[in-house]
Design an enzyme around this catalytic site. Structure first.
Site, mmCIF file in Angstrom:
data_model
loop_
_atom_site.group_PDB
_atom_site.id
_atom_site.type_symbol
_atom_site.label_atom_id
_atom_site.label_comp_id
_atom_site.label_asym_id
_atom_site.label_seq_id
_atom_site.Cartn_x
_atom_site.Cartn_y
_atom_site.Cartn_z
ATOM 1 N N SER A 1 0.839 -1.189 0.000
ATOM 2 C CA SER A 1 0.000 0.000 0.000
ATOM 3 C C SER A 1 0.879 1.245 0.000
ATOM 4 O O SER A 1 2.070 1.167 -0.332
ATOM 5 C CB SER A 1 -0.939 -0.013 1.205
ATOM 6 O OG SER A 1 -1.925 0.991 1.070
ATOM 7 N N ASN A 2 0.306 2.380 0.339
ATOM 8 C CA ASN A 2 1.074 3.618 0.384
ATOM 9 C C ASN A 2 0.508 4.530 1.465
ATOM 10 O O ASN A 2 -0.511 4.230 2.076
ATOM 11 C CB ASN A 2 1.085 4.295 -0.990
ATOM 12 C CG ASN A 2 -0.312 4.689 -1.429
ATOM 13 O OD1 ASN A 2 -0.956 5.518 -0.802
ATOM 14 N ND2 ASN A 2 -0.784 4.078 -2.499
ATOM 15 N N HIS A 3 1.201 5.649 1.686
ATOM 16 C CA HIS A 3 0.908 6.496 2.838
ATOM 17 C C HIS A 3 -0.260 7.462 2.648
ATOM 18 O O HIS A 3 -0.436 8.364 3.459
ATOM 19 C CB HIS A 3 2.160 7.296 3.232
ATOM 20 C CG HIS A 3 3.262 6.434 3.755
ATOM 21 N ND1 HIS A 3 3.165 5.783 4.962
ATOM 22 C CD2 HIS A 3 4.464 6.083 3.242
ATOM 23 C CE1 HIS A 3 4.271 5.089 5.178
ATOM 24 N NE2 HIS A 3 5.076 5.250 4.142
ATOM 25 N N SER A 4 -1.025 7.328 1.587
ATOM 26 C CA SER A 4 -2.153 8.257 1.404
ATOM 27 C C SER A 4 -3.146 8.096 2.554
ATOM 28 O O SER A 4 -3.555 6.997 2.894
ATOM 29 C CB SER A 4 -2.857 7.949 0.085
ATOM 30 O OG SER A 4 -4.050 8.703 -0.005
ATOM 31 N N ALA B 1 -4.387 7.521 -4.329
ATOM 32 C CA ALA B 1 -3.027 7.069 -4.639
ATOM 33 C C ALA B 1 -3.122 5.587 -4.991
ATOM 34 O O ALA B 1 -2.944 4.707 -4.145
ATOM 35 C CB ALA B 1 -2.118 7.302 -3.434
#
Lengths: 228, 228
Positions: free
Chosen positions: B39-42, B106
């Protein structure tokens, strides 16, 4: 009934009074680049419930916590960390001041071999990501020179008890808590849990219940094994 | 000042009254196995702020949202999704009822080529993970037969404006919002943002401000470009 009585006794008598408990909780995040990471569905609820139960039993309690959305429990110190290597470092620092170590965090087994300093641009249709093994935190604690009562967790999706007993022996743990995360109603991100606690010459199944009840049962089992 | 006045006008006059706005928000999660994901930090904050601003401007607003810890804004429908493919499917379903599409999520560029149905056991010291490209949601929407005003986002860590303009042209977007996520004070997971809004023959920098102010500025720019 016997378990419930034992648990009640623990908390009446402050069974962990004077003990220092360190608990890891939540997932770890392993960076791929400044914005992307690999993680897992651990909510941290079980680790935080254990911290509350340990504090209620009179222990001086620290949680070394991966990224979660939970408030710090009362009378518990929280040390926030991100990656498995951060978590290991925090555990090593805490170890000299620790009597009981409970490894409840869902530590990433692997991390990206290379962390890019710039956001990776979209490129070819298929890419291969090299991953390297992370340190095994609970095994490192169990193998350390500090005489710490070490409790692991085994979250599995199949042959749960068998895998858990193998892990107990292989890592030299004093106790392991096994749960079946393939059951959607328990484990990761749910409010309830249902676990089996195993030690060298015994095991006990704790019935399905809210995570705080299960946590109290696990803390009671730890207190029983510490001072039989 | 001119921007502020334009923004104020938009909201006084219900500049998006009668328009149907669909906004994607948050990260996507791409499963590796039943417990692990990329995943990502959004945080979803920017997408949710845009939804609030669109609703305030009179639009019928839907957020198609990856996993976030945010309450649904008032008068906004939230469609929860997990992976990029889930998100694309939800967008395709929403498209026939959409006038303005804002791709703020994102979205993971890649997902694991194979999703394991059982938790992957720890194995060799190094493993290679095959990743395949995810669908490009905003490009798919821009290229669809539905005449939708399409707004993309470009979160970059370097050459931000240059990359953003390239993306605007390459994907056939009507507008793109560029921000520099290498600046810790803005972008992912922060409360403030500072963006440049670009379209075919112009661009405007919106000053650093709280995400709701920046969101109102972006919605105002969309309303201006829709009906010049």
């Amino acid at each position: 009934e016997v378990i419930a009585r034992a648990a009640a006794d623990m908390f009446e008598t402050g069974a962990l009074q004077g003990k220092r408990v360190v608990i890891t909780a939540g997932p770890t995040r392993e960076a791929l680049d400044p914005v992307r990471y690999i993680s897992n569905h651990s909510s941290g609820k079980m680790g935080y419930a254990l911290a509350e139960a340990a504090a209620a039993a009179g222990a001086q309690t620290t949680v070394i916590s991966g990224p979660v959305n939970l408030p710090a429990p009362e009378r518990v110190s929280v040390v926030p960390v991100t990656s498995a290597r951060d978590m290991l470092e925090a555990c090593e620092q805490a170890l000299p001041e620790c009597d009981i170590f409970i490894a409840c965090a869902a530590v990433a087994d692997y991390r990206p071999a290379d962390v890019q300093t710039q956001k990776i641009k979209k490129g070819p249709d298929e890419v291969h990501l090299a991953l390297v093994k992370n340190p095994d935190i609970v095994a490192a604690v169990a193998a350390s020179d500090h005489p710490v009562f070490t409790v692991g967790f085994a979250a599995e999706t199949q042959q749960v008890i068998e895998y858990a007993r193998g892990k107990l022996e292989r890592k030299g743990l004093d106790m392991i808590v096994a749960n079946d995360v393939s059951d959607q109603g328990i484990g990761f991100n749910s409010e309830e849990n249902e676990v089996t606690v195993l030690w060298a010459d015994g095991e006990i199944a704790l019935p399905r219940a809210g995570k705080s009840t299960v946590a109290a049962g696990i803390i009671a089992q730890i207190a029983l094994r510490l001072s039989p």
